[in-house]
Design an enzyme around this catalytic site. Structure first.
Site, PDB file in Angstrom:
ATOM      1  N   ASP A   1       0.864  -1.182   0.000  1.00 43.14           N
ATOM      2  CA  ASP A   1       0.000   0.000   0.000  1.00 43.14           C
ATOM      3  C   ASP A   1       0.906   1.239   0.000  1.00 43.14           C
ATOM      4  OD1 ASP A   1      -2.132   1.687  -0.061  1.00 43.14           O
ATOM      5  OD2 ASP A   1      -3.213   0.764   1.604  1.00 43.14           O
TER       6      ASP A   1
HETATM    7  C1  NOJ Z   1      -4.047   3.912   0.106  1.00 39.36           C
HETATM    8  C2  NOJ Z   1      -5.229   3.005   0.277  1.00 39.36           C
HETATM    9  O1  NOJ Z   1      -5.106   2.300   1.487  1.00 39.36           O
HETATM   10  C3  NOJ Z   1      -5.410   2.004  -0.848  1.00 39.36           C
HETATM   11  O2  NOJ Z   1      -6.621   1.340  -0.668  1.00 39.36           O
HETATM   12  C4  NOJ Z   1      -5.338   2.704  -2.178  1.00 39.36           C
HETATM   13  O3  NOJ Z   1      -5.592   1.793  -3.217  1.00 39.36           O
HETATM   14  C5  NOJ Z   1      -3.974   3.341  -2.284  1.00 39.36           C
HETATM   15  N1  NOJ Z   1      -3.827   4.351  -1.247  1.00 39.36           N
HETATM   16  C6  NOJ Z   1      -3.709   3.968  -3.642  1.00 39.36           C
HETATM   17  O4  NOJ Z   1      -4.412   5.117  -3.788  1.00 39.36           O
END
Ligand code: NOJ
Length: 740
Positions: A266
């Site tokens: 993430d």
């Molecule tokens: C953080 C989030 O937790 C995740 O779900 C998301 O896909 C990513 N950022 C990318 O934007």
């Protein structure tokens, strides 16, 4: 390209070029900041220009023109001309915003969820998306966590499995290079929905058995459906951050579940292992993540800056890099990017397909299935449009009803409820007033400040609020019925939107209290991203229609349901708590030694609130009146080779047509480990004509009776079971049977 050619390509790559493939940056890096779609703390990534033109993928660049521009710019300077992958967060639609995922789940209709995924995939694929960071299949039990809005399954692993598989299939089809298909990235591995006390990014600590029983099924279903990617979660899991957790990524995901695709961290999560205190420094963070098996570093400089050094010191790590890069190149190849780096971007098709009227019409129909009727005293709904209606509340003329993830769709263009009511209700029968804002400035400013955006100031706010409520009351006096639009601000649910207080904002409660004094029927339309604690308004209103954040066609969809063109048919996938102190609350909890069966002090109960939720899992009313009777089993015993046929008779004792979600639950009465009081094991969404009677059948087989035992074996144990069938998880008919 043939796989042999991919391997040849890999062999031609320098170590730097390989590492570049394992790095993801925001697309604005190539567009000189003409887009600002980042979803985490903006970071100065400090990448060298050389590394920038080696990176393998970009985040949230959308639109044919823009995607082509970025790809051209990148390819013009890249030695081997390996195209960029475009990965996006199309969480509830691209330009057409659909209901937020938790709402979609409440349709209890796989076709609804599939159709939404298909339209989203088509719209976003034409606009350049290759990979979608969806579905989020984190099981959730705590409404304080802001991200419950993104959970397709709510608190139920059975729903999670079904939705996960279907969404992945809908995104990917049979061939991800085809128009309208995108690769699916199932997230967040793992158990992110169990963050302690619902505070985002917080700790997760649970037994492996618990994890396997409740949290793993939806991830596994996504993997079994051949999802191309997985994303690790921010949380630690049993002491080790998920992103560097070898047990999780290697032993479970790769070896046991057999996942062959690409694993991405993430946003910034590799770097965050330092803050966790699980990596000493940036170099160790890189080493830990590659050792665990993370292929792509999303938005941190860790892989870019340290993997080379690590590889030069240790040949084995270079082998891991090769494996990761091969996986990434193969994904690009499957997407057809080597033949056509622009994917299915098409400016003409964008004009024709995106937001087209057929899809908008379809969106309205799909949206209607996600609404949950929580209360309807004296059948006040559907409304009679010939009565005098007063429309009040902060959402009555507000199009910001698409939720916090709908960053690609234009909120300002959405119709509002007032727009649609105006077409529907004669002007002499319609009056309206806002009554109050969504939030007082003190509350909204806390959010804006944390976002780094300018705060708001209103002179004499208190007086103005009082005046505005007074005006609304005056207007409402002359009406027969009040339709009150209430809810959370869209910035109150989603990532980083945990709340310790999940009541409606105080000023809105104040508005309800004042209108209540008029002694007129009140119908609430509720906009929110999580179960709210409604105790302080529930007994003052006659009806509550939960519409979540319903998306682009929300206002049209709501109006048709309110006036009875369509009967609501959604059911909750998360229990609504009595108050935040009752969280986490979920229907499929374990039995205690002191169940609260009667009024006595020393039982598992609260002194100050009921033990049960305000609205339980599976609950939702209809304009139809469904009566359940005659639960029958064709036999009372089952073994591993046989099944039991269960049937129930359901009557629609009303003049309305509509859908009912018939739910089947099973309880294992006694086991080698304590078993939940009830578990959903089947459901059918059935259409009923007015006064129609139907027999609905289910089959029980041994698979439905299995669970993870103490030795972490997935087994069914002989003994007595109960089967329950009903229109929610509480009001059910029941019978017993035995596994022999
Ligand atoms: C953080 C989030 O937790 C995740 O779900 C998301 O896909 C990513 N950022 C990318 O934007």
């Amino acid at each position: 390209m043939k796989d042999r050619e991919i391997i040849e390509l890999l062999n031609k790559m320098t170590l730097e070029e390989k590492i570049g493939q394992m790095v993801q940056v925001a697309g604005d890096a190539f567009l000189q900041a003409d887009i600002n779609v980042t979803t985490g703390p903006l970071k100065n990534l400090e990448l060298s220009e050389e590394m920038l033109y080696n990176v393998g993928s970009v985040l949230n660049v959308m639109g044919s023109k823009r995607v082509r521009k970025v790809q051209d710019e990148y390819l013009s300077k890249s030695r081997l001309k390996i195209p960029l992958l475009f990965m996006d967060d199309v969480i509830n639609g691209y330009k057409i915003a659909f209901p937020i995922p938790i709402a979609q789940g409440c349709s209890w209709n796989v076709d609804v969820v599939r159709k939404i995924a298909q339209i989203s995939a088509m719209e976003s694929n034409i606009a350049g998306a290759n990979v979608n960071f969806s579905p989020m299949v984190d099981l959730v039990r705590d409404a304080r966590w802001g991200r419950v809005m993104e959970s397709i399954e709510g608190e139920d692993p059975y729903l999670g499995q079904i939705y996960s598989k279907n969404i992945v299939q809908a995104y990917q089809g049979n061939n991800i290079s085809q128009l309208g298909q995108i690769a699916s990235c199932v997230k967040h591995i793992a158990a992110y929905g169990a963050v302690e006390s619902g505070r985002d990014y917080n700790t997760v600590d649970m037994s492996e058995r618990e994890f396997r029983q409740y949290y793993m099924p939806a991830y596994k279903a996504g993997i079994d459906a051949n999802a191309e990617m997985l994303m690790t979660s921010f949380n630690i899991i049993n002491g080790i951050p998920a992103t560097i957790n070898k047990w999780l990524i290697q032993d479970l995901v790769r070896k046991e579940l057999g996942f062959k695709g690409v694993i991405i961290s993430d946003y910034g999560a590799i770097e965050e292992t330092i803050a966790h205190g699980a990596s000493k420094d940036e170099k160790e963070a890189a080493l830990n993540a590659i050792n665990a098996g993370v292929d792509i570093d999303m938005m941190s400089r860790i892989y870019a800056n340290y993997l080379k050094e690590i590889c030069l010191e240790n040949k084995e790590i270079e082998n891991k890099v090769n494996e990761s890069v091969l996986r990434i190149l193969r994904l690009k190849n499957k997407l057809g990017l080597f033949e056509n780096p622009y994917g299915n971007t098409d400016i003409e098709k964008e004009k024709k397909y995106i937001m087209n009227s057929d899809n908008l019409k379809e969106a309205k129909r799909l949206t209607q299935e996600t609404f949950v009727l929580l209360k309807n005293e004296n059948n006040i709904l559907p409304l009679n449009k010939n009565r005098k209606i007063c429309l009040i509340g902060p959402y009555m003329d507000n199009g910001a009803i698409t939720g916090s993830w709908s960053m690609f769709s234009d909120r300002a263009k959405n119709n509002t409820i007032l727009d649609i009511f105006r077409n529907r209700v004669k002007s002499e029968n319609l009056s309206y007033a806002k009554g109050t804002e969504i939030l007082r400035t003190e509350e909204i400013n806390k959010i804006l400040k944390a976002d780094g955006t300018p705060t708001i100031h209103i002179d004499n706010e208190q007086e103005k609020e009082k005046q505005s409520i007074k005006e609304a009351k005056e207007i409402a006096k002359n009406s027969d019925i009040i339709v009150l639009t209430l809810g959370e601000h869209y910035k109150q649910s989603g990532e980083a939107c945990s709340r310790s207080n999940i009541n409606l904002p105080e000023n809105q409660v104040e508005l309800v209290n004042e209108l209540y004094k008029l002694n007129k029927p009140i119908v609430v339309i509720l906009f929110n991203g999580r179960p709210l604690s409604l105790n302080n308004i529930e007994n003052k209103v006659d009806a509550i229609l939960e519409v979540w954040f319903p998306g682009t066609t929300g206002a049209e969809a709501i109006t048709e349901v309110i006036f009875g063109d369509v009967t609501p048919s959604g059911k909750l996938t998360m229990s609504f708590p009595q108050n935040a102190g009752q969280c986490p609350i979920y229907y499929n909890h374990y039995k205690t030694g002191r169940p609260h069966t009667h009024d006595f002090r020393y039982l598992s109960r609260y002194q100050d609130i009921p033990t049960q939720s305000l609205y339980p899992f599976g609950y939702g009313l209809s304009y139809c009146k469904f009566k359940y009777r005659n639960l029958q089993l064709n036999k009372k015993q089952i073994d591993k080779n046989t099944t039991i046929k269960v049937s129930v008779e359901i009557e629609n004792a009303s003049d309305y047509e509509g859908y009912e979600v018939v739910q089947l639950y099973i309880q294992d009465l006694y086991g080698s480990v304590v078993r939940p009081v009830k578990e959903l094991k089947g459901f059918k969404k059935e259409y009923f004509k007015p006064h129609e009677n139907k027999i609905i059948e289910f089959k029980i087989d041994i698979e439905m009776l299995k669970f993870w035992n103490e030795k972490l074996q997935y087994v069914a144990e002989k003994g007595e079971f109960k089967v329950y069938i009903g229109g929610d998880s509480v009001k059910t008919l029941e019978e017993t049977f035995e596994l022999v």
